[in-house]
Design an enzyme around this catalytic site. Structure first.
Site, short mmCIF file in Angstrom:
data_model
loop_
_atom_site.label_atom_id
_atom_site.label_comp_id
_atom_site.label_asym_id
_atom_site.label_seq_id
_atom_site.Cartn_x
_atom_site.Cartn_y
_atom_site.Cartn_z
N ASP A 67 97.66 2.61 -84.61
CA ASP A 67 97.46 2.10 -83.26
C ASP A 67 98.58 1.16 -82.83
OD1 ASP A 67 96.71 0.12 -85.05
OD2 ASP A 67 94.60 0.15 -84.51
N ASP A 136 83.34 -5.73 -86.16
CA ASP A 136 82.33 -4.90 -85.50
C ASP A 136 82.27 -3.49 -86.09
OD1 ASP A 136 84.67 -3.78 -84.56
OD2 ASP A 136 84.28 -4.16 -82.43
N HIS A 138 84.79 -1.42 -86.62
CA HIS A 138 85.74 -0.43 -86.12
C HIS A 138 86.77 -0.02 -87.17
CE1 HIS A 138 88.44 -3.92 -84.49
NE2 HIS A 138 88.91 -3.51 -85.64
N GLU A 143 86.40 1.21 -81.18
CA GLU A 143 85.35 0.21 -81.02
C GLU A 143 83.97 0.88 -80.97
OE1 GLU A 143 86.32 -2.61 -81.57
OE2 GLU A 143 87.83 -3.43 -80.24
#
Ligand code: PGA
Length: 261
Positions: A67, A136, A138, A143
């Site tokens: 990313d 979280d 990810h 997400e």
């Protein structure tokens, strides 16, 4: 999923690096999927050591990163391209032209994402993909609620991710809100997945990913769908695992397990 737990972050990193090094030694032109963040730094440090002291060569390797922030140019201090250049690429012998990080300044983002996917295919697919995990749950910037079939695309970062990453920026407002990320579907096509997690702050996400249901609410849980996924954890990140004793039992017997010829 194979779950390997080590007493310290250093031991976890060295073990994961040994696995990566074995892949590169067996296939010198391997395609490596790489990740940014604090977690893989120990792994990169060990790969650099193996290069400098152990003769491990990356001269034929191709790399693809997961990313990149949208809006940051490659030499921006906080861009993932810069992170990779500084933390790994400049310290090993990988040809710069063989390294790929999504372009945060791409004018036509959907076209750039399609091209990135095609470059992975043209390189023969990713042999091993390194993954961190967010608080979280990810993987990359997928997400919660990201489709488990998603491909490389633009994502809006969750507030928690922006807050988690604010430590690298002067001000919270400076953290980019958008990123280009490989999708979960893209990641699942790699031949092998290595998830790395250390620290107590990751324990809940790690437990949800390994022992919870497969759900787009915790995209790291998609590793359960992969035939060759290994989680390398330190003791703290493994802290919430209910089946800890079972993983320890299996890990202790790994060296003596019958090997394929
Ligand atoms: P970290 O980030 O390695 O900096 O903890 C991991 C992630 O958010 O994927």
């Amino acid at each position: 999923m194979e779950v390997l737990i080590y007493p310290t972050y250093e031991q976890m990193s060295v073990a994961a690096a040994a696995e990566m090094a074995a892949i590169v030694r067996a296939k010198p032109d391997a395609v490596l999927g790489l990740a940014t963040g604090s977690t893989p730094l120990g792994l990169y440090t060990e790969l650099i050591r193996l290069h400098k002291e152990g003769g491990l060569s990356f001269s034929k390797v191709t790399t693809f990163n997961l990313d990149e922030y949208v809006g940051l140019e490659g030499n921006h201090e906080q861009s993932y391209r810069r992170f990779m250049n500084d933390s790994l690429f400049s310290q090993i012998d990988v040809p710069p032209g063989n390294t790929h990080v999504p372009d945060g300044l791409a004018k036509d983002i959907p076209a750039h994402c399609r091209e990135y996917e095609q470059q992975i295919v043209d390189a023969g697919g990713i042999d091993v993909q390194i993954l961190g995990i967010g608080g979280d749950g990810h993987i990359a910037f997928n997400e919660p609620s990201s489709s488990l079939a998603s491909r490389t695309r633009l994502k809006t970062l969750a507030r928690q991710t922006i807050e988690d990453n604010a430590r690298f920026f002067d001000r919270l407002e400076d953290v980019p809100v958008y990123a280009i990320t490989m999708g979960v579907g893209t990641i699942l096509e790699a031949r092998k997945l290595i998830l790395l997690a250390n620290k107590k702050s990751k324990a809940a996400a790690v437990a949800a990913a390994i022992e919870g249901p497969v759900t787009s609410m915790v995209t790291a849980s998609a590793l359960q769908l992969h035939p060759h996924g290994t989680a390398f954890l330190d003791d703290e990140a493994a802290g919430d695992l209910k089946m800890r004793e079972y993983y320890d039992w299996i890990q202790a017997r790994k060296p003596d397990a019958p090997k394929s010829s």
